[in-house]
Scaffold this active site. Structure first.
Site, mmCIF file in Angstrom:
data_model
loop_
_atom_site.group_PDB
_atom_site.id
_atom_site.type_symbol
_atom_site.label_atom_id
_atom_site.label_comp_id
_atom_site.label_asym_id
_atom_site.label_seq_id
_atom_site.Cartn_x
_atom_site.Cartn_y
_atom_site.Cartn_z
ATOM 1 C CB ALA A 33 -1.158 -0.021 1.426
ATOM 2 C CG ASN A 34 -0.148 4.736 -1.870
ATOM 3 O OD1 ASN A 34 -0.864 5.871 -1.701
ATOM 4 N ND2 ASN A 34 -1.274 3.657 -2.426
ATOM 5 C CG HIS A 35 2.260 6.048 3.987
ATOM 6 N ND1 HIS A 35 2.371 6.039 5.146
ATOM 7 C CD2 HIS A 35 3.795 6.480 3.483
ATOM 8 C CE1 HIS A 35 2.905 4.977 5.992
ATOM 9 N NE2 HIS A 35 4.058 5.963 4.755
#
Ligand code: CTP
Ligand code: CA
Length: 240
Positions: A33-35
């Site tokens: 995932a990412n932020h």
């Protein structure tokens, strides 16, 4: 502060917005995932709806706060489609981009996804000291949209970059817009606590030709309204 525009300058316009961050499953319990929090995309949705647009948000894993703000606005003029992976986001955009006069690609979309998703939990026993995960490229949704331009449709891309200063941010954004010529590219610096999950954003907006057309530092709503001002102008005056 939220701006109530005096003019409903997006009345009758259909605006498609991607928001949040995709998740690529590794096995039934893990993902890449990412932020991205989804705050900027949701700010665009609320701002566009306030200006009279028919808004569809393709939402990928929004944080609780933007998810609640979006749910509170959902109704006749704000529709929400939830997706998880980059492939699902791409399919949702495929389905709706044809009807859109504006596409705003605010989501952080995975560039790579596991080549295989294990159908059982990957166990450390049997792996040794190292695990190599093979990843394959996802579809570049923005790249595909701008490769097949539709007359009168505005496409807006984003570029979250780890840049040390304004010049480097502009240089990276110009490279991106040269590769993927969106009508507008909204660039902002990330890393070191900047950009993700915050309420403010510090952005430089680049045109398809690489000109800096706006610099907006403010709340994510203020950034959204400033970019929507540019979009409304392009819709009215046509694309030069
Ligand atoms: N984007 C997309 N599909 C992808 C990856 C990105 O549509 N598979 C869109 C994002 O929504 C954003 C823009 O492309 O509007 C730029 O994303 P970014 O990650 O900054 O650029 P990339 O082209 O993916 O290049 P890189 O990550 O290498 O900087
Ligand atoms: Ca990327």
């Amino acid at each position: 502060a939220d701006r109530t525009p005096s003019v409903q300058d997006l009345t009758g316009r259909t605006v498609l917005i991607t928001a949040g961050g995709t998740r690529e499953p590794i096995d039934p319990v893990r993902y890449l995932a990412n932020h991205s929090s989804g705050k900027q995309g949701v700010a665009f949705a609320l701002a566009a709806a306030a200006r009279g647009a028919e808004v569809t948000v393709i939402a990928a894993h929004l944080d609780a706060e933007p998810a609640a703000a979006l749910a509170a606005a959902a109704g006749d003029s704000v529709r929400v489609v939830s997706v998880s992976t980059a492939a699902e986001l791409a399919a949702a955009v495929d389905e709706r981009a044809g009807a859109a006069s504006v596409v705003i690609m605010a989501a952080a979309v995975a560039d790579f996804t596991p080549e295989v998703t294990a159908d059982r939990k990957i166990k450390k026993a049997g792996q040794g000291e190292r695990l190599d995960l093979a990843l394959v490229r996802t579809r570049d949704v923005l790249g595909e949209l701008v490769a097949h331009p539709v007359t009168g449709r505005i496409v807006v891309g984003f570029a979250a970059e780890t840049a040390d200063d304004r010049d480097e941010l502009i240089a990276l954004a110009r490279e991106k817009v040269a590769r993927k010529p969106a009508d507008l590219l909204v660039a902002n610096p990330v890393g070191g606590g900047r950009g993700f999950g915050t309420d403010a954003n510090d952005t430089i907006v680049i045109s398809a030709s690489g000109d800096v057309v706006a610099e907006v530092a403010g709340s994510k709503r203020e950034v959204a309204d400033a970019v929507l001002d540019l979009i409304a102008g392009l819709l009215t005056d046509g694309l030069s």
